[in-house]
Scaffold this active site. Structure first.
Site, short mmCIF file in Angstrom:
data_model
loop_
_atom_site.label_atom_id
_atom_site.label_comp_id
_atom_site.label_asym_id
_atom_site.label_seq_id
_atom_site.Cartn_x
_atom_site.Cartn_y
_atom_site.Cartn_z
N ASP A 138 -89.14 0.70 -3.14
CA ASP A 138 -87.77 1.57 -3.02
C ASP A 138 -87.49 1.91 -1.53
OD1 ASP A 138 -85.68 2.56 -4.07
OD2 ASP A 138 -86.56 4.06 -5.28
N ASP A 152 -79.23 1.93 -10.48
CA ASP A 152 -79.70 3.07 -11.13
C ASP A 152 -78.85 3.50 -12.34
OD1 ASP A 152 -81.79 3.46 -9.51
OD2 ASP A 152 -80.74 4.84 -8.02
#
Length: 719
Positions: A480, A542
């Protein structure tokens, strides 16, 4: 042969296209043609000497005044400040005497089989047996002592050409590169429009078109990463071009940092496309005998609209950009606990969620954020990449072994490029942060940015990540990156940062060839070809709201193969003891990519668990086709009420349909398939269909009463 050299002309050929370069006056590399393949040798020299009688010589630079030949009317492959074109140049350099004017002349060329990898950069590669040739054109500014090599690699069977440039300082004085673009192409493109992909966090992949009038359009990122706001991609296309017809000229930049794609149409109708590293806050000091290699641009031409363009990119990126064992291997169905627990969890909770996943047939459990650092209350110690002993007193191995025995693999989340001010790493090495002199480092998302241009930072990350991966049987890493670059100490640091990230990923992916690496940057904030070279799939967004995901996945499919996109069923309204339509819609969208779940499955009712079990079984039966088949966007969520996606392999066709609103007694929805074998026969739910009929007459889909109703139709080839 893919490349033919004649007197002052180079003809690059893929299986369907020709790209022709001419050398004019032993100085200017001219762009003579790019389009459908010429079937015989052609001479296009007349383009360089075509007179234009009524140009004003005081305004338009003259090459041959007697013949009324003007530089303005020429299409270039390379351009500099001072050439008299007044378009944004390929190269903008500053020399030791303060001058920014360059004057390059042509010095020669080289053609060779295969393709060289740009040092330290990701790039499309050739394998043994590929029909690939490379042309290098050499130019030099003799007075300044600066050379440039323009590199063109032709992937004949993949129907693409790649371009890059390498600059070499042969003088004894430092040269500052203020802008060093990877590729310049000049077009005659009347009435064309520009396709680009934009967005933001949770709305990645937005498709936009801009009419290309006499103007300057700049698609860029100044954030230090490719960003969710703009994809490093653009396509110049005819005004009436669509999904299935029209000419399209596409550019995809294999880079993960700040970039710029410019489209500029001048007063005489020439349109210039420049692709490269963003010149914003960029200045690269090139000392004596040093070189600067630009990242690669992939060029694709389609005469059958953006659908064919996308499938060319998909085929190339799936087979010659992605690497490792997972390049050709089906991707596992995942259960991730993040939406169920966040960072607050105990080992027993994770095991319970994993057990539910194993019971319904999922294949990989991913432990997300919250597993690392020490046990201090309220601290999220990013940078301290060691197992939290309070949560895992016996380390990870016990939990991993339990999950493995249930038949599932184990994956883990990292965010290696940032550090928390509360971490031990920051306390020990505050100097490792990205920092401008005299200014406090900017926190974003409670994080500071590690300076990946430093070798010691690179070594620390390799060592700490390796220690965790060596501690248990870990087969997946989610990498990430939740912020962008704000300040740098000099104008070279942004690019050096990206080179450092690439070096770390080079080491780790080579050291752990059996680990599946997945990229993430608050979703699709760094979904680009550069990262795809190291990580064959990316957490696309997301945003897991199904109808939003339709647009996100649709838009990203303009460039990226389906197998590179990860999509999960997230938190939904659940717990009902009947068929859950919301669950069905979320599952259908997620099954259109790499399928998985991001929720606490224990909250589902018995009926919903059976529903989920069915989706897992369906996806297992269609996974090869979805992940590796040819993808067709049959209708667009940006332009139409209903959306349809089609996936075609040799022996199977999968159709997903999505409707936005309730369609009680609605109009007929008849879907025309694409890409089928007209002579084949396909079976679905006990009924046979001719391929020719499905493409010419279509398949009737019944519209339903449920808002966002969605379906999956499977057609298996039987004849």
């Amino acid at each position: 042969m893919a490349i033919y050299a004649t007197d002052r002309q180079f003809h690059l050929q893929t299986k369907n296209t020709s790209y022709i370069i001419g050398i004019y006056h032993q100085k200017y590399p001219l762009h003579l043609y790019w389009g459908g393949r010429f079937l015989k040798e052609v001479n296009l020299e007349y383009f360089a000497e075509e007179p234009v009688a009524d140009r004003a010589a005081g305004i338009h630079s003259v090459v041959n005044e007697d013949k009324h030949v003007f530089l303005t009317d020429m299409s270039m492959e390379f351009s500099v400040l001072g050439d008299g074109l007044y378009r944004t140049p390929t190269l903008h350099a500053k020399y030791a005497d303060g001058s920014t004017v360059s004057d390059f002349i042509y010095k020669g060329y080289k053609i060779y089989d295969g393709k060289s990898k740009p040092c330290g950069l990701p790039a499309v590669y050739a394998e043994a047996g590929d029909k690939v040739q490379t042309l290098e054109l050499y130019l030099e500014d003799e007075a300044r002592g600066l050379k440039v090599c323009l590199s063109y690699s032709v992937f004949e069977d993949f129907d693409v050409i790649t371009r890059s440039a390498c600059y070499e300082n042969i003088s004894d004085k430092t040269v500052e590169l203020l802008s060093a673009q990877s590729a310049t192409v000049d077009f005659y493109a009347p009435g064309y429009k520009l396709l680009h992909i934009c967005g933001d966090w949770c709305r990645e992949g937005s498709v936009e078109y801009a009419k290309l009038d006499h103007t300057h359009i700049c698609i860029d990122s100044k954030r230090g990463s490719s960003s969710a706001m703009a994809q490093p991609f653009a396509a110049l296309m005819e005004a009436d071009a669509s999904e299935t017809h029209g000419k399209v000229y596409a550019f995809s930049f294999v880079y993960s940092g700040s970039f710029q794609i410019e489209a500029e149409r001048d007063s005489v109708g020439q349109t210039r496309i420049n692709v490269g590293i963003s010149p914003f806050d960029f200045c690269w000091s090139l000392k004596e005998k040093e070189t600067f290699q630009t990242p690669e641009v992939v060029l694709v031409y389609s005469n059958q609209g953006i659908g064919k363009m996308s499938r060319i990119f998909h085929n190339l990126y799936r087979k010659r950009l992605c690497r490792g064992i997972y390049r050709d291997k089906v991707r596992p169905m995942v259960i991730n606990h993040w939406d169920a627990t966040g960072v607050n969890f105990a080992e027993e909770q994770l095991i319970r969620i994993a057990d539910f996943g194993a019971d319904i047939g999922l294949e990989l459990f991913v432990m997300d954020d919250g597993w690392f650092g020490d046990a201090r209350e309220g601290v999220r110690p990013l940078g301290d990449w060691f197992v939290n002993k309070k949560k895992f007193p016996n380390g990870l191995k016990n939990m991993v072994d339990h999950i493995n025995k249930s038949g599932m693999g184990f994956g883990i989340w990292f965010e290696p490029e940032v550090v928390s001010p509360e971490s031990h790493l920051y306390q020990d090495h505050p100097e490792w942060c990205m920092k401008a002199p005299g200014k406090e480092s900017t926190q974003m998302f409670y994080q500071l940015l590690l300076d990946f241009s430093l070798p010691e930072v690179q070594e620390y990350i390799v060592d700490t990540v390796s220690n965790v991966l060596d501690s248990a049987d870990i087969v997946y890493v989610k990498w990430d990156f939740n912020r962008n670059i704000v300040e740098t100490k000099n104008q070279m640091q942004r690019h050096k940062y990206i080179l450092g990230v690439y070096r770390v990923l080079d080491i780790l992916t080579e050291k752990y060839p059996n680990v599946l690496f997945e990229g993430c940057s608050s979703g699709g904030g760094r979904f680009d070809p550069g990262m795809l070279y190291y990580m064959p799939q990316t957490w696309t967004s997301d945003n897991q709201q199904a109808m939003s995901r339709l647009k996100i996945q649709h838009g990203m499919s303009m460039i990226y193969p389906v197998v590179s996109m990860t999509a999960h069923v997230g938190q939904i309204d659940c717990g009902v003891d009947k068929y859950n339509n919301q669950l069905n819609t979320a599952a259908m969208v997620a099954m259109g990519a790499n399928f998985g779940f991001e929720m606490d499955l224990s909250r589902l009712s018995k009926a919903e668990l059976e529903q989920v079990r069915k989706y897992v079984q369906i996806y297992r039966s269609i996974r090869d086709t979805v992940q590796f088949g040819d993808f067709y966007r049959l209708s667009s969520p940006f332009e139409e009420e209903n959306t349809a996606w089609e996936y075609v392999s040799e022996n199977q066709v999968v159709l997903f349909t999505f409707q936005k609103s309730s369609q009680v007694n609605g109009e007929e929805w008849r879907i025309l398939f694409q890409g089928l074998d007209e002579t084949a026969v396909y079976e679905s739910e006990g009924k046979e269909y001719d391929g020719e009929v499905l493409m010419k007459l279509g398949y009737r889909v019944l519209l339903g009463a449920f808002v966002n109703e969605s379906h999956c139709f499977i057609f298996n080839r039987v004849k």
